[in-house]
Design a protein around this motif. Structure first.
Motif, PDB file in Angstrom:
ATOM      1  N   VAL A   1      -3.369 -19.028 -24.629  1.00  0.00           N
ATOM      2  CA  VAL A   1      -3.904 -18.056 -23.664  1.00  0.00           C
ATOM      3  C   VAL A   1      -2.859 -17.734 -22.607  1.00  0.00           C
ATOM      4  CG1 VAL A   1      -5.702 -17.620 -21.937  1.00  0.00           C
ATOM      5  CG2 VAL A   1      -6.278 -18.807 -24.071  1.00  0.00           C
ATOM      6  N   LYS A   2      -2.117 -18.804 -22.152  1.00  0.00           N
ATOM      7  CA  LYS A   2      -1.052 -18.576 -21.169  1.00  0.00           C
ATOM      8  C   LYS A   2      -0.019 -17.575 -21.702  1.00  0.00           C
ATOM      9  CE  LYS A   2      -0.831 -22.861 -18.433  1.00  0.00           C
ATOM     10  NZ  LYS A   2      -0.724 -22.194 -17.122  1.00  0.00           N
TER      11      LYS A   2
ATOM     12  N   THR B   1      -5.700 -21.033 -16.601  1.00  0.00           N
ATOM     13  CA  THR B   1      -5.975 -21.666 -17.895  1.00  0.00           C
ATOM     14  C   THR B   1      -4.913 -22.715 -18.227  1.00  0.00           C
ATOM     15  OG1 THR B   1      -6.387 -21.255 -20.255  1.00  0.00           O
ATOM     16  CG2 THR B   1      -4.693 -19.923 -19.179  1.00  0.00           C
ATOM     17  N   ASP B   2      -5.359 -23.728 -18.993  1.00  0.00           N
ATOM     18  CA  ASP B   2      -4.430 -24.753 -19.472  1.00  0.00           C
ATOM     19  C   ASP B   2      -4.080 -24.552 -20.939  1.00  0.00           C
ATOM     20  OD1 ASP B   2      -4.392 -26.073 -17.011  1.00  0.00           O
ATOM     21  OD2 ASP B   2      -6.253 -27.161 -17.486  1.00  0.00           O
ATOM     22  N   ASP B   3      -4.745 -23.595 -21.573  1.00  0.00           N
ATOM     23  CA  ASP B   3      -4.500 -23.326 -22.989  1.00  0.00           C
ATOM     24  C   ASP B   3      -3.180 -22.559 -23.129  1.00  0.00           C
ATOM     25  OD1 ASP B   3      -4.490 -21.969 -25.576  1.00  0.00           O
ATOM     26  OD2 ASP B   3      -6.582 -22.629 -25.756  1.00  0.00           O
TER      27      ASP B   3
END
Length: 372
Positions: A218-219, A213-215
Motif C-alpha cells: 500500500v505504501k 499504513t504499515d503495509d
C-alpha cells in the motif's frame, strides 16, 4: 461630368464598396476588388503593392500582367525599385497620379525579358485611410499613356475605399489578438484555481495515506500516486506558463529564462540591441523559445542552455543552443518532429528564416530570423 456619367461612377463605387465590406482576407479581397475594378472601368491590367513602415513592398494582388512582368513567378514585380514605390516612400505621392512611364517595364524592355503587350504607362494611387498609408494601386491598359482628371478622381475614391477596408481588417485582427490573450489568461486562471489545486490536494492525500499504513504494498501504491501527481503538477505549471507567461512584462529574454529555470535548466542569456517589436512577432518568438527550451529539457540531456536575442531596426534573431546528445539531421529531409515543424511554421508565417543544426553527441542549435 454628365448626369449619366455621375450615376455610372456612383454605381462603380457601390459595387466596390460591397466587395470591400464582405472581405475579411486581405489578399482575396484585394484580388477580387482589382478584378472587378478593371472590368467596370475598361482598364486591362493592374496590381496592388502593400508597403510596410520600412518601405518594403509586397505584390499582394495582380491581374493580366504582361509576360515581361510575370516572368519567373513575377520576380520583377516582387523585387527591386521603381518610381512609384520610391515616390510613395519619399512621401511625394499623396494623390492619384499619371506615372510617365513604368520603370519595371522599361527595365524589362531593356533586358529583352519578354512581351509587354503595349503596356508602357500606368496610373498610380496611394491606398490610405486618414493619415494611415498602406500601399499603392496601379492600373493601366495597352497604349494608354494618359489618364484624365475624372479617371484619376474615380481611382482615388476607390483607393480610399480600399484603404478604409484595410484599416478595418487591421483593427479586427488586433481585436481578435486581444480577445485571444484574454481567453488564454482566463483559461490559465481556471486551470490554476481548479485542476492545479485538485492535483495538489491529491498529492497531500497520497502522502498522508503512505504515512498511515504499515503495509509495504500500500505504501508503494501511495508513493507511486505522489510521483504521478508531482509529475502532473509540473506539466500543469508548464501549461499555465505557456498560456500566461509570468515575467513577460519584463521582456522576452527574462520570461524565457524564467521558463527554463522553472523546468530545472540553467539559462545563459545574451541580449544585443533593443527595439520595439510588433505584438505578433513577440508572440511568435515567445512560443518558439518555449518549444525550443522544452525540447532541451525533454531530449537533450543537458542542464545548461545558451539563449541569444539580437534585435535591430530591421530584424530580430533568436538563437537557442544546447550541448546535449543531439540527433542526426539532414537539411535535405523533412523536419523530424511536430514541435520543430511548428517552430518553422511560426517563423515562416512572418516571412522569417528557420535554421536547425544538430549532430549526434554535439548538441542542437535553433536560429530564427524574423524581419521587422
Amino acid at each position: 461630368m454628365t448626369e449619366e456619367a455621375q450615376y455610372e461612377e456612383i454605381g462603380i463605387l457601390k459595387e466596390i464598396a460591397e466587395l470591400l465590406n464582405e472581405g475579411t482576407d486581405t489578399k482575396t479581397m484585394l484580388s477580387d476588388v482589382l478584378r472587378r475594378l478593371l472590368h467596370i472601368t475598361g482598364l486591362q491590367t493592374g496590381w496592388i503593392f502593400l508597403i510596410d513602415d520600412h518601405g518594403n513592398h509586397e505584390l499582394t494582388a495582380d491581374f493580366a500582367l504582361p509576360p515581361a512582368l510575370s516572368l519567373n513567378q513575377k520576380e520583377r514585380m516582387c523585387y527591386g525599385e521603381c518610381w512609384c514605390v520610391n515616390k510613395y516612400n519619399n512621401q511625394t505621392l499623396n494623390k492619384a497620379s499619371n506615372i510617365i512611364e513604368c520603370k519595371r517595364i522599361e527595365d524589362a524592355l531593356g533586358e529583352g525579358a519578354g512581351e509587354t503587350c503595349g503596356l508602357t504607362h500606368h496610373a498610380t494611387v496611394p491606398l490610405r485611410a486618414g493619415k494611415e498609408r498602406f500601399g499603392l494601386l496601379n492600373v493601366g491598359s495597352p497604349n494608354k499613356k494618359h489618364f484624365h482628371k475624372n479617371e484619376l478622381a474615380l481611382l482615388e475614391a476607390i483607393a480610399y475605399q480600399i484603404g478604409t477596408a484595410l484599416k478595418r481588417i487591421k483593427l479586427t485582427q488586433r481585436e481578435q489578438e486581444t480577445a485571444l490573450v484574454a481567453e488564454r489568461n482566463r483559461l490559465a486562471r481556471d486551470l490554476h484555481d481548479s485542476v492545479n489545486q485538485l492535483l495538489f490536494s491529491l498529492s497531500l492525500t497520497a502522502r498522508a495515506g503512505e504515512e498511515m499504513t504499515d503495509d509495504e504494498d500500500v505504501k508503494q501504491t501511495f508513493s507511486y500516486m505522489q510521483d504521478l501527481t508531482q509529475e502532473a503538477l509540473g506539466e500543469m505549471r508548464s501549461l499555465i506558463w505557456q498560456l500566461k507567461p509570468q515575467g513577460l512584462e519584463n521582456g522576452l529574454v527574462s520570461a524565457l529564462k524564467s521558463y527554463g529555470e522553472m523546468l530545472g535548466l540553467t539559462i545563459e542569456a545574451k541580449v544585443t540591441g533593443a527595439t520595439s517589436m510588433p505584438g505578433k512577432v513577440e508572440e511568435a518568438i515567445w512560443r518558439i523559445g518555449q518549444e525550443a527550451i522544452a525540447n532541451c529539457k525533454k531530449h537533450s540531456g543537458a542542464k545548461n542552455v545558451f539563449l541569444s536575442l539580437r534585435a535591430s531596426d530591421n530584424e530580430v534573431v533568436l538563437t537557442i543552443k544546447d550541448e546535449g546528445c543531439g540527433f542526426h539531421y539532414n537539411e535535405n529531409l523533412s523536419i523530424p518532429s511536430l514541435g520543430l515543424k511548428n517552430m518553422k511554421a511560426r517563423t515562416e508565417a512572418l516571412n522569417g528564416l528557420f535554421r536547425l543544426r544538430s549532430q549526434l553527441g554535439s548538441g542542437t542549435q535553433i536560429k530564427i530570423t524574423i524581419p521587422l
